[in-house]
Write a protein that holds these residues in place. Structure first.
Motif, PDB file in Angstrom:
ATOM      1  N   ASP A 133       0.922  -6.284  -8.422  1.00 17.32           N
ATOM      2  CA  ASP A 133       0.364  -5.232  -9.264  1.00 17.32           C
ATOM      3  C   ASP A 133       0.441  -3.853  -8.611  1.00 17.32           C
ATOM      4  O   ASP A 133      -0.102  -2.889  -9.143  1.00 17.32           O
ATOM      5  N   HIS A 134       1.101  -3.767  -7.468  1.00 20.48           N
ATOM      6  CA  HIS A 134       1.096  -2.528  -6.695  1.00 20.48           C
ATOM      7  C   HIS A 134       2.484  -1.890  -6.627  1.00 20.48           C
ATOM      8  O   HIS A 134       3.500  -2.591  -6.580  1.00 20.48           O
ATOM      9  N   LEU A 135       2.511  -0.573  -6.585  1.00 19.62           N
ATOM     10  CA  LEU A 135       3.737   0.183  -6.396  1.00 19.62           C
ATOM     11  C   LEU A 135       3.704   0.792  -5.007  1.00 19.62           C
ATOM     12  O   LEU A 135       2.815   1.588  -4.683  1.00 19.62           O
ATOM     13  N   VAL A 136       4.683   0.413  -4.189  1.00 16.69           N
ATOM     14  CA  VAL A 136       4.759   0.903  -2.815  1.00 16.69           C
ATOM     15  C   VAL A 136       5.735   2.071  -2.765  1.00 16.69           C
ATOM     16  O   VAL A 136       6.903   1.925  -3.130  1.00 16.69           O
ATOM     17  N   ASP A 137       5.258   3.228  -2.329  1.00 19.63           N
ATOM     18  CA  ASP A 137       6.080   4.425  -2.189  1.00 19.63           C
ATOM     19  C   ASP A 137       6.444   4.575  -0.717  1.00 19.63           C
ATOM     20  O   ASP A 137       5.614   4.984   0.099  1.00 19.63           O
ATOM     21  N   ASP A 146      -5.212   2.342  -4.514  1.00 20.41           N
ATOM     22  CA  ASP A 146      -6.004   2.781  -3.361  1.00 20.41           C
ATOM     23  C   ASP A 146      -5.970   1.764  -2.217  1.00 20.41           C
ATOM     24  O   ASP A 146      -6.956   1.570  -1.496  1.00 20.41           O
ATOM     25  N   VAL A 147      -4.826   1.090  -2.058  1.00 23.44           N
ATOM     26  CA  VAL A 147      -4.646   0.147  -0.959  1.00 23.44           C
ATOM     27  C   VAL A 147      -4.279   0.920   0.307  1.00 23.44           C
ATOM     28  O   VAL A 147      -3.400   1.781   0.291  1.00 23.44           O
ATOM     29  N   ARG A 148      -4.949   0.615   1.388  1.00 28.24           N
ATOM     30  CA  ARG A 148      -4.687   1.269   2.672  1.00 28.24           C
ATOM     31  C   ARG A 148      -4.006   0.287   3.623  1.00 28.24           C
ATOM     32  O   ARG A 148      -4.479  -0.842   3.801  1.00 28.24           O
ATOM     33  N   ARG A 198      -2.869 -10.433   1.533  1.00 23.11           N
ATOM     34  CA  ARG A 198      -4.197 -10.255   0.953  1.00 23.11           C
ATOM     35  C   ARG A 198      -4.309  -8.902   0.249  1.00 23.11           C
ATOM     36  O   ARG A 198      -5.035  -8.774  -0.745  1.00 23.11           O
ATOM     37  N   LYS A 199      -3.578  -7.901   0.731  1.00 27.45           N
ATOM     38  CA  LYS A 199      -3.648  -6.575   0.144  1.00 27.45           C
ATOM     39  C   LYS A 199      -2.692  -6.376  -1.025  1.00 27.45           C
ATOM     40  O   LYS A 199      -2.961  -5.570  -1.922  1.00 27.45           O
ATOM     41  N   LEU A 200      -1.561  -7.121  -1.043  1.00 24.59           N
ATOM     42  CA  LEU A 200      -0.506  -6.823  -2.007  1.00 24.59           C
ATOM     43  C   LEU A 200      -0.193  -7.941  -3.000  1.00 24.59           C
ATOM     44  O   LEU A 200       0.196  -7.662  -4.135  1.00 24.59           O
ATOM     45  N   GLU A 201      -0.301  -9.187  -2.582  1.00 21.29           N
ATOM     46  CA  GLU A 201       0.071 -10.290  -3.461  1.00 21.29           C
ATOM     47  C   GLU A 201      -1.048 -10.585  -4.463  1.00 21.29           C
ATOM     48  O   GLU A 201      -2.236 -10.461  -4.147  1.00 21.29           O
TER      49      GLU A 201
END
Length: 222
Positions: A133-137, A146-148, A198-201
């Motif tokens: 669900d995340h877009l990594v730039d 707001d993932v760090r 844990r942060k991305l999947e």
């Protein structure tokens, strides 16, 4: 049309791959030994090489080194050597992926598509990549939602994302992130990949993007 150089000293393997690849509209060249493989790699300029390691004149790992001396063309190893050390040696030499014999033709074709897609993504220079669900730039070093990420997590993630579909060896990750003195610290990788999942999947216990290849390394699956 994607050009494939198939290198194997078994005529039946060459014939099977030629028929299956041609049926899927690949342009195929064949080599039965390492010397011919190196010549055709320079003359035919394939988009991807399918390479056996047990060649009659030059070991396949030396063929990988020879190609890597001047080209980044994807190399998919197809070998009867099933030991992890053989796989790691080929990957460290510069192979992009490894399939063991006997092989399933559909799996081989899927791996072939993956390494070819990796080269296209690399050439396009994509900087924004979706994981779950995340877009990594990669340019702005940000993750949506707001993932760090810590600097070490970023370093590992960047290596994997710059090699979509490629099996990246433990040795390469440890060397690039921590240095050559840390080649035995494989638990570092397990710890940090667990944190990244844990942060991305979506389901860290069943990852679909940050994949572990036991005993060998890790793979980012787009």
């Amino acid at each position: 049309m994607t050009r494939v150089l198939v290198v194997d000293d078994e005529p039946q393997i060459l014939r099977a791959l030629r028929i299956n690849l041609a049926a899927r509209h690949y342009e195929v060249a064949e080599a039965a030994d390492g010397g011919q493989a190196l010549r055709l790699a320079a003359e035919f300029r394939p988009d991807v090489v399918v390479l056996d390691l047990g060649l009659p004149d030059i070991d396949g790992v030396d063929v990988i080194h020879g190609i890597r001396g001047w080209s980044s063309m994807p190399i998919l190893v197809l070998s009867g050597r099933a030991g992890n050390q053989d796989k790691v040696e080929a990957l460290d030499a510069g192979a992009d992926d490894y399939v063991t014999k006997p092989f399933n033709i559909e799996e081989l074709l899927a791996r072939l598509r993956a390494v070819t897609r990796r080269m296209v993504l690399h050439e396009e220079g994509l900087s924004k990549i979706k994981i779950g669900d995340h877009l990594v730039d990669l340019t702005g070093k940000t993750v949506s939602g707001d993932v760090r990420l810590t600097p070490t997590e970023w370093h590992i993630l960047e290596i994997l994302l710059h090699n979509p579909g490629k099996l990246v060896s433990q040795r390469q990750l440890l060397t690039e992130v921590w240095g050559a003195k840390y080649l035995r610290e494989t638990h570092y990788l397990r710890q940090y990949l667990g944190q990244l999942r844990r942060k991305l999947e979506r389901d860290p216990a069943h990852p679909v993007h940050l994949i572990t290849e036991p005993g060998m390394g890790y793979r980012f699956q787009p």
